[in-house]
Write a protein that holds these residues in place. Structure first.
Motif: not given
Length: 970
Positions: A518, A545-546, A548-549
């Motif tokens: 992030d 998942l990170k 993909r976002k």
């Protein structure tokens, strides 16, 4: 003697300026003597946009002898000083626009008394700015201490002040500077953090040059009328006008309202740099004019002229020495601050590790396509922010990372792309398995590879010495993001840098992994330097998942297990051919062996089978080569062992690679009755190695495990193909690949002879840690024999700490709670943990303080408390509650002076404190103790940082973060 260019550290410090310096004006009419046809015109260097008052539209005309009517110039007496100063000031003001003249005249002093009182006020404002610069500011824009700039301004003002009350006409520099205007500038610099950097930087340059102008004016006042003297005067006027132009602009801006200034981008750093560049050009022109005057003296005046010239050079040399000394002090301060940056040893791509025999870079014929893609991404100026290379365990990610980092390192002189930093995570390697020192380690390398960052990072550390113990977000913001936002690179420097991060999945905190990703996204908006991230990891769910976002334009993905099988087969075959040729050469070079391997051994057919069994895991092929190539064994025999297990066909790839190694060890036992002891020693020694949080040497393992070094060496000797075993007993032993640890610790293997029971091994290590710390060579009060209770930790040399706190003792101090947590046993009040804390809690804190990690005790105790049940161990739970408050209240003091834990910390603890009553005692040399509250108050911790009152506070939804707003605009 020309002005020196600023060294890198000086330029770096000044490049923090706010975006505030531009102007728009019409050119002023030049004040020059009109040249005749025989006039030789030589203009000073071209002016920058920052100084229209001294641009080439207003050339300084160098007059020839026919331009003015003079004779025997060396015999004409010098003009009176008052006349010279008045003329210089008149001509200087005429070079300005009418608006600029009005601004300057408004602030010019009228008499000596006015100069003295105004100078007092200016110095007072500078000292106020100096104090303000000591404070921490968190406003938008540069957020670094400008104490050094304020210090320099005060030193220049002190030099003026030392002259005393001098008549206006006799001292044109005192009379000719708008001192009241300078005071206004310093007032604004004190009030507004955003404009402070540019204002202080510009004022420091003006005052520095004012001293030089003063020396030149004194030199001019002694010269007789001559052509060189006239040209010298013209150069002085241009120089003086340039200073006035800056002051007029600064004063006009400062006269505006705060709101108006905040919306005016008047202080752009490039304009300030242009102003200072033009200043240096004018100084060189002025010096040239002075030198021409000195050469023009007739024989009868040459001796006096030479003396005047030497006096001038001496003054200028002194001023240069002052400037050079200040720059040297800046560089030294920066170095001292940067040396404070903690870093993780072994995390760099080229870190030295004894006993490392594995290939660290790709074979030239392997991974060609992936390396081409990565280099194409790295050299593309429009490339995406991140390059994510993901693949299963053993697919060769780390080898590719090493190759990429090595290639980038070799580009250190390239203007296209260079290595910024590297960090190779590794589970079970202490801080390499955590993100605690991730950003400090990255920054430690960035300031080496990008020197312009040095002063910015040093200022951040100077502003907040406790920065390295704060959250990842805070570390990133002040150590990485803000320095990158405000750095200015030289035009010839490379502006694309890549940070290589390997095995992010081996970071022990899933939340930290998400935080790192992030935070890195915030660098997308940084334009000064393009800092890209080359990242490898297993495709673990949180990481997938990170990504993909994220937006598609942010990252480029390459999946290793999606690489065509034919490509992987080719790469593994190339690797096996090369490695087996080396094994064959080593075997045939051993004169003690009678057999000679043929040149085609082991043959393409066998290599093809080995490659097929290895696909897609490079770790399988690499381990086979290490196993077969072990010089302590016969290579053909070991190859046959591998082939037998692969022929079974029912085993997984990891079983086919690791079972032959382990089985051959047990087969070498001469007496089957020794098997039980052998397996017990294997589980104790090898099992401990694969679960240790930080790798230890053989000598340290011997102390921690209570096993003779010879026993440990015998158990390690057959395992060179799966363990990194150095030749020295003082270097760490570690698994070559995480898959070996996972293989031994798997649930399927727990009941087998070579299986390692993870929780049982952790329980065993917990007991060994507590036994070691409680033993005769363990913890005790004043373990380093400091001379007095207030002795600072900084005075204790590192070798002393290592001698008193050995590596196994330090390991036990840091990780005994980790082993307690992983043992998954239920603690009680009767357990040895409570007994250890009752006897050695303060000793343990002292040891952590000497190791420089006393603040870690907070998280350690919180971890221990999380695995306890208040119902089963209420006394231990209450002890930990009190110990937590005790550490919060005293960690800063203990970090400075460890022995204060036994005196100040205990005496000022509440009367009912468990730690005070159970672990502490008042030293005999204290005869009167303070009166303290009966219990800890409701305040857990005081958060500091704002310089004015706080008017808003809010918590994040999960309660983990707090944000505050203050009248100081932060």
């Amino acid at each position: 003697m020309s002005a020196k260019s600023d060294p890198p550290s000086r330029l770096g410090l000044r490049q923090r300026l706010s975006h505030r310096f531009s102007r728009s004006r019409s050119p002023a009419s030049p004040f020059v003597v009109p040249p005749t046809t025989s006039t030789q015109q030589i203009s000073l260097p071209q002016a920058s946009a920052a100084s229209p008052a001294a641009q080439s539209s207003q050339p300084v005309t160098i007059l020839s002898a026919t331009s003015i009517s003079i004779s025997a110039p060396s015999t004409i007496s010098p003009l009176p000083a008052s006349s010279i100063s008045e003329d210089i000031l008149r001509r200087t003001l005429q070079r300005l626009t009418e608006d600029e003249r009005n601004v300057i005249k408004k602030y010019l002093p009228t008499n000596a008394a006015d100069i003295s009182s105004t100078l007092d006020a200016v110095l007072s404002e500078a000292q106020k700015s100096q104090k303000e610069c000591e404070r921490k500011t968190t406003a938008a824009g540069p957020e670094f201490s400008l104490r050094d700039r304020a210090d320099k301004i005060i030193r220049w003002l002190d030099r003026f002040k030392a002259v005393g009350d001098i008549a206006v006409n006799a001292d044109p520099i005192h009379a000719g500077l708008p001192w009241a205007g300078i005071r206004l500038i310093l007032e604004i610099a004190t009030a507004n953090a955003n404009e402070r950097a540019a204002l202080l930087d510009g004022c420091e340059t003006v005052l520095d040059m004012a001293h030089r102008l003063k020396a030149y004016m004194e030199f001019l006042s002694r010269l007789p009328v001559s052509l060189p003297r006239t040209n010298f005067e013209a150069a002085l006027v241009a120089f003086y006008a340039h200073m006035f132009w800056f002051l007029a602009e600064a004063i006009r801006i400062c006269q505006k309202s705060t709101l108006h200034r905040s919306f005016s981008a008047l202080w752009d750093s490039s304009k300030i740099n242009d102003f200072k560049t033009r200043t240096r050009d004018l100084e060189r022109g002025t010096e040239t004019g002075a030198e021409m005057c000195s050469r023009d003296q007739q024989d009868q005046d040459r001796r006096n002229g030479k003396r005047r010239w030497q006096d001038l050079m001496h003054i200028l040399q002194q001023l240069d020495q002052i400037r050079g000394l200040q720059d040297s002090i800046d560089q030294l301060r920066n170095k001292i601050d940067l040396d404070k940056i903690p870093y993780v040893e072994g995390a760099f791509f080229d870190a030295h590790e004894d006993g490392d025999s594995i290939r660290t870079t790709c074979h030239p014929e392997t991974r060609v396509d992936i390396l081409y893609q990565s280099r194409d991404w790295m050299q593309d100026k429009a490339s995406k922010l991140m390059f994510w290379l993901n693949g299963a365990a053993g697919t060769g990610k780390s080898t590719i990372s090493q190759t990429v980092a090595r290639w980038l390192s070799d580009q250190r002189h390239s203007r296209t792309v260079q290595l910024g930093a590297s960090f190779f995570f590794k589970r079970g390697e202490g801080d390499r398995g955590t993100a605690k020192k991730f950003f400090p380690t990255i920054v430690r390398q960035l300031v080496i590879n990008i020197p312009e960052l040095c002063p910015l990072v040093a200022d951040a550390i100077r502003l907040d010495p406790l920065l390295f113990g704060k959250s990842l977000a805070t570390q990133f913001e002040y150590l990485v993001e803000r320095p990158l936002q405000h750095v200015t690179l030289r035009p010839t420097c490379c502006s694309m840098f890549v940070v290589v991060v390997d095995a992010l999945d081996e970071c022990n905190s899933t939340q930290d992994i998400k935080t790192i990703l992030d935070l890195w996204l915030r660098l997308e908006s940084v334009t000064t330097i393009r800092l890209r991230l080359f990242l490898t990891s297993r495709p673990e769910l949180p990481i997938r998942l990170k990504f993909r976002k994220m937006l598609d334009g942010i990252h480029k993905d390459v999946i290793l297990h999606d690489v065509p099988k034919t490509v992987i087969r080719h790469d593994i075959m190339a690797f096996l051919r090369d490695e087996f040729s080396k094994i064959r050469e080593d075997h045939n070079s051993d004169i003690s062996l009678e057999s000679i391997l043929p040149s085609d051994w082991p043959g393409d057919e066998i290599l093809q089978k080995l490659a097929e069994k290895s696909i897609p895991l490079f770790i399988v092929a690499a381990t086979i080569c290490r196993f077969v190539g072990d010089r302590n064994w016969n290579a053909p025999d070991r190859l046959q062992t591998i082939q037998k297990f692969q022929a079974l066909g029912q085993k997984s790839q990891m079983e086919q690679i690791y079972l032959p190694i382990l089985t051959q060890i047990s087969a070498s036992l001469s007496d089957p009755r020794d098997a039980e002891q052998f397996y017990e020693e294997f589980r104790t020694i090898i099992g401990s190695i694969v679960v240790l949080t930080n790798a230890l040497s053989i000598s340290s393992l011997s102390i921690l495990l209570g096993q003779p070094q010879d026993t440990i060496k015998r158990r390690l000797d057959p395992l060179h193909s799966v363990l990194k075993i150095p030749t020295s007993s003082n270097d760490a032993v570690r698994p070559l690949h995480l898959s070996f640890s996972e293989f031994l610790l798997s649930e399927d293997r727990r009941n087998e002879s070579f299986g390692v029971n993870g929780p049982a091994t952790h329980k065993y290590l917990l007991g060994r840690c507590l036994e070691l710390l409680s033993g005769p060579n363990g913890l005790r009060e004043n373990i380093c024999k400091l001379k007095y209770p207030g002795c600072p930790r900084s005075d204790v040399e590192a070798p002393v700490i290592v001698a008193c706190l050995s590596a196994p003792v330090q390991y036990a101090c840091r990780y005994w709670v980790h082993h307690a947590k992983e043992s998954k046993i239920l603690q009680t009040d009767d357990d040895r943990i409570y007994g250890f804390l009752r006897s050695h809690f303060l000793h343990w804190l002292e040891a952590l303080s000497l190791m420089g990690i006393v603040s870690d005790a907070i998280d350690i105790l919180k971890t221990l408390q999380s695995i306890l049940s208040p119902e089963n161990c209420s006394d231990l739970y209450n002890f930990l509650e009190d110990a937590y408050r005790f550490i919060l209240a005293n960690r800063h003091m203990a970090d400075i002076a460890p022995l204060q834990l036994y005196s100040s910390a205990v005496m000022f603890a509440p009367q009912m404190s468990v730690v005070r009553n159970m672990c502490g005692r008042v030293p005999s040399w204290i005869h009167q103790t303070p009166i303290t509250p009966s219990a800890w108050g409701s305040v857990l911790q005081i958060l500091e940082g704002h310089t004015r009152s706080v008017n808003a506070v809010t918590f994040s939804t999960d309660g983990s973060l707090i944000a505050s707003a203050s009248e100081d605009q932060t």
